[in-house]
Design a protein around this motif. Structure first.
Motif, short mmCIF file in Angstrom:
data_model
loop_
_atom_site.label_atom_id
_atom_site.label_comp_id
_atom_site.label_asym_id
_atom_site.label_seq_id
_atom_site.Cartn_x
_atom_site.Cartn_y
_atom_site.Cartn_z
N GLY A 1 0.77 -1.24 0.06
CA GLY A 1 -0.02 -0.07 -0.09
C GLY A 1 0.81 1.33 0.00
N ARG A 2 0.16 2.27 0.81
CA ARG A 2 0.98 3.60 0.82
C ARG A 2 0.89 4.13 2.29
N LEU A 3 1.70 5.41 2.38
CA LEU A 3 1.25 6.02 3.61
C LEU A 3 0.05 6.85 3.73
N TYR A 4 -0.36 7.25 4.84
CA TYR A 4 -1.52 7.79 5.21
C TYR A 4 -1.31 9.35 4.44
N GLN A 5 -2.31 9.76 3.94
CA GLN A 5 -2.34 11.25 3.69
C GLN A 5 -3.58 12.06 4.25
N LYS A 6 -4.64 11.14 4.43
CA LYS A 6 -5.86 12.20 4.81
C LYS A 6 -6.20 11.68 6.40
N ASN A 7 -7.47 12.38 6.93
CA ASN A 7 -7.50 12.14 8.11
C ASN A 7 -8.17 10.85 8.36
N ASN A 8 -8.82 10.41 7.54
CA ASN A 8 -9.31 8.81 7.74
C ASN A 8 -8.51 7.65 7.26
N GLU A 9 -7.15 7.80 7.21
CA GLU A 9 -6.44 6.76 6.73
C GLU A 9 -5.22 6.60 7.71
N GLN B 1 -9.12 -2.04 3.94
CA GLN B 1 -10.29 -2.47 4.81
C GLN B 1 -10.85 -1.13 5.69
N LEU B 2 -12.15 -0.83 5.86
CA LEU B 2 -12.67 0.22 6.80
C LEU B 2 -12.79 -0.58 8.03
N ILE B 3 -12.18 0.15 9.14
CA ILE B 3 -12.22 -0.55 10.67
C ILE B 3 -12.83 0.67 11.53
N LYS B 4 -13.48 0.32 12.50
CA LYS B 4 -14.10 1.19 13.37
C LYS B 4 -13.28 1.31 14.64
N ILE B 5 -13.02 2.71 14.97
CA ILE B 5 -12.19 3.11 16.13
C ILE B 5 -13.15 4.22 16.74
N ASN B 6 -13.48 3.89 18.09
CA ASN B 6 -14.42 4.78 18.78
C ASN B 6 -15.44 5.35 17.79
N ASP B 7 -16.13 4.40 17.12
CA ASP B 7 -17.15 4.88 16.45
C ASP B 7 -16.99 5.71 15.21
N ARG B 8 -15.69 5.90 14.84
CA ARG B 8 -15.34 6.60 13.61
C ARG B 8 -14.57 5.52 12.86
N LEU B 9 -14.81 5.60 11.31
CA LEU B 9 -14.35 4.67 10.25
C LEU B 9 -13.16 5.34 9.86
N LEU B 10 -12.19 4.51 9.92
CA LEU B 10 -10.83 4.64 9.20
C LEU B 10 -10.31 3.67 8.20
N LYS B 11 -9.59 3.96 7.08
CA LYS B 11 -9.18 3.00 6.05
C LYS B 11 -7.71 2.50 6.24
N ILE B 12 -7.48 1.26 6.13
CA ILE B 12 -6.19 0.79 6.18
C ILE B 12 -5.60 1.07 4.86
N ALA C 1 0.57 -5.09 21.83
CA ALA C 1 -0.39 -4.64 21.02
C ALA C 1 0.10 -4.49 19.55
N PRO C 2 -0.49 -4.93 18.46
CA PRO C 2 -0.10 -4.27 17.14
C PRO C 2 -0.12 -3.00 17.15
N VAL C 3 0.49 -2.23 16.22
CA VAL C 3 0.54 -0.91 15.93
C VAL C 3 -0.04 -0.12 14.88
N ILE C 4 -0.77 1.24 15.07
CA ILE C 4 -1.19 1.85 13.99
C ILE C 4 -0.47 3.02 14.12
N TYR C 5 -0.34 3.66 12.78
CA TYR C 5 0.10 4.95 12.61
C TYR C 5 -0.92 5.81 11.65
N LEU C 6 -1.08 7.08 12.21
CA LEU C 6 -2.12 7.82 11.62
C LEU C 6 -1.56 9.50 11.90
N ASN C 7 -2.23 10.36 11.06
CA ASN C 7 -1.76 11.66 11.23
C ASN C 7 -2.19 12.34 12.62
N PRO C 8 -1.62 13.50 12.92
CA PRO C 8 -1.93 14.35 14.20
C PRO C 8 -3.27 14.81 14.44
N THR C 9 -3.75 15.04 13.23
CA THR C 9 -5.20 15.49 13.46
C THR C 9 -6.14 14.39 13.81
#
Length: 356
Positions: free
Chosen positions: A122-130, A146-157, A169-177
């Motif tokens: 894949g690629r690096l995250y660019q948007k707030n929902n990635e 895949q879309l996953i739910k975190i605290n009732d919010r949908l983010l895409k891998i 625990a497995p690790v997730i990276y996303l942007n500061p916002t």
């Protein structure tokens, strides 16, 4: 060594029992070592992957990252070759369609930070929902795009990095916002909160009056203060050290009893001119062989066991440490053999063979 091996072959059952006990104790040592290393690696792997030279937290956090509250603006007070502001958040995720939840560790940081791992799919995250996820999360049924739910919010891998963990625990990276929204909600202030700053190269801090005081430390110090890390490691290592004492006692008792049973034989051998030092070396050689055989079999059993352990049970083989433990086990087995030395040296040939 010849006499020692000859006697072991002659009294197979007797020495087989000693070897069996040696195998069991050594097996427990290597299994506990693997579990201790697995837990330790599971807690720290992601931090090690950064290859940072310095970690910076707020001074009042007592070196605990979750208690450290900083802002992205605090990075302006830090001078280093490379630096990255990181938010840390532990939570649970689930698939959009529902199902069992999976615990994860979330790091919020810019996608060009040096701490962000290389992408293998894949690629690096660019948007707030990635976001990007570590490869070991795929074993839980998650996949790319895949879309996953975190605290009732949908983010895409959108990307997958190599397998790693933080606090087991497995690790997730996303942007500061996206991190700020997940952790603090939509109504949080405009500032982007972080928990820590990681740097590479020589690092200096400018302390400013009225602002949060910053404290820098080595990654090793940071890791030692991860909640539960040091107590878990200390507890399991203490059990391992206690087993070394157990091995010494067990081998010592068995060798002493066997030596007492051979008093008459030793008396005859002394009467024939066999030196006491030769008999002592023979006993030590027996203890050495018992230790070597027990350790080799125990290592093999431990490796085989590690292949069938469930993925949820962290287990890691550190070859240097296992080699060290092997040497210690053989050494303490020989130390146990020394318990019989006094008995051998005090054997009187005349008394031992029934003389007056």
């Amino acid at each position: 060594m010849f006499l020692a091996w000859k006697e072991i072959r002659y009294a197979k059952l007797r020495y087989g029992l000693i070897v069996g006990i040696m195998i069991l104790v050594a097996y427990v040592v290597f299994m506990l070592s693997g579990l201790a290393n697995g837990l330790a690696d599971g807690n720290r792997k992601a931090i090690d992957d950064w290859e940072a030279t310095t970690i910076i937290l707020s001074e009042d956090s007592n070196k605990v990252v979750n208690a450290s509250q900083l802002q992205q603006s605090d990075m302006n007070r830090v001078t280093a070759k490379e630096k990255a502001g990181i938010g840390v958040y532990g939570t649970a995720i689930e698939k959009k369609s529902g199902g069992e939840k999976t615990n994860v560790s979330i790091f919020g940081t810019a996608n060009d930070s040096f701490v962000v791992p290389k992408i293998i799919q894949g690629r690096l995250y660019q948007k707030n929902n990635e976001m990007i996820v570590s490869e070991n999360l795929l074993s839980e049924g998650y996949r790319l795009n895949q879309l996953i739910k975190i605290n009732d919010r949908l983010l895409k891998i959108v990307g997958i990095s190599k397998a790693t963990t933080y606090t087991i625990a497995p690790v997730i990276y996303l942007n500061p916002t996206a991190f700020k929204t997940l952790k603090y909600g939509d109504h949080s202030s405009g500032a982007e909160p972080i928990n820590m700053i990681a740097t590479k190269g020589q690092t200096t801090i400018t302390q400013q009056k009225g602002q949060t005081k910053l404290e820098k430390m080595t990654p090793a110090t940071f890791i030692e203060n991860i909640p539960g890390y040091t107590p878990e490691k200390l507890t399991l290592n203490t059990m391992i050290y206690f087993l070394f004492v157990v091995v010494t006692a067990i081998i010592g008792i068995f060798m002493y009893v066997i030596t007492l049973q051979k008093t008459a034989i030793f008396g005859v051998m002394k009467a024939q001119g066999v030196a006491t030092s030769y008999l002592v070396r023979s006993i030590l050689a027996q203890a050495f062989l018992v230790g070597i055989i027990g350790v080799v079999i125990a290592v093999g059993l431990s490796i085989l066991t590690s292949l069938v352990l469930p993925s949820a049970m962290p287990f890691a083989i550190h070859h240097t440490q296992w080699l060290l433990y092997s040497v210690i086990l053989v050494f303490v087995a020989m130390l146990g053999g020394l318990f019989s030395m006094r008995t051998v040296t005090k054997v009187d040939p005349v008394t031992a063979i029934g003389g007056e």
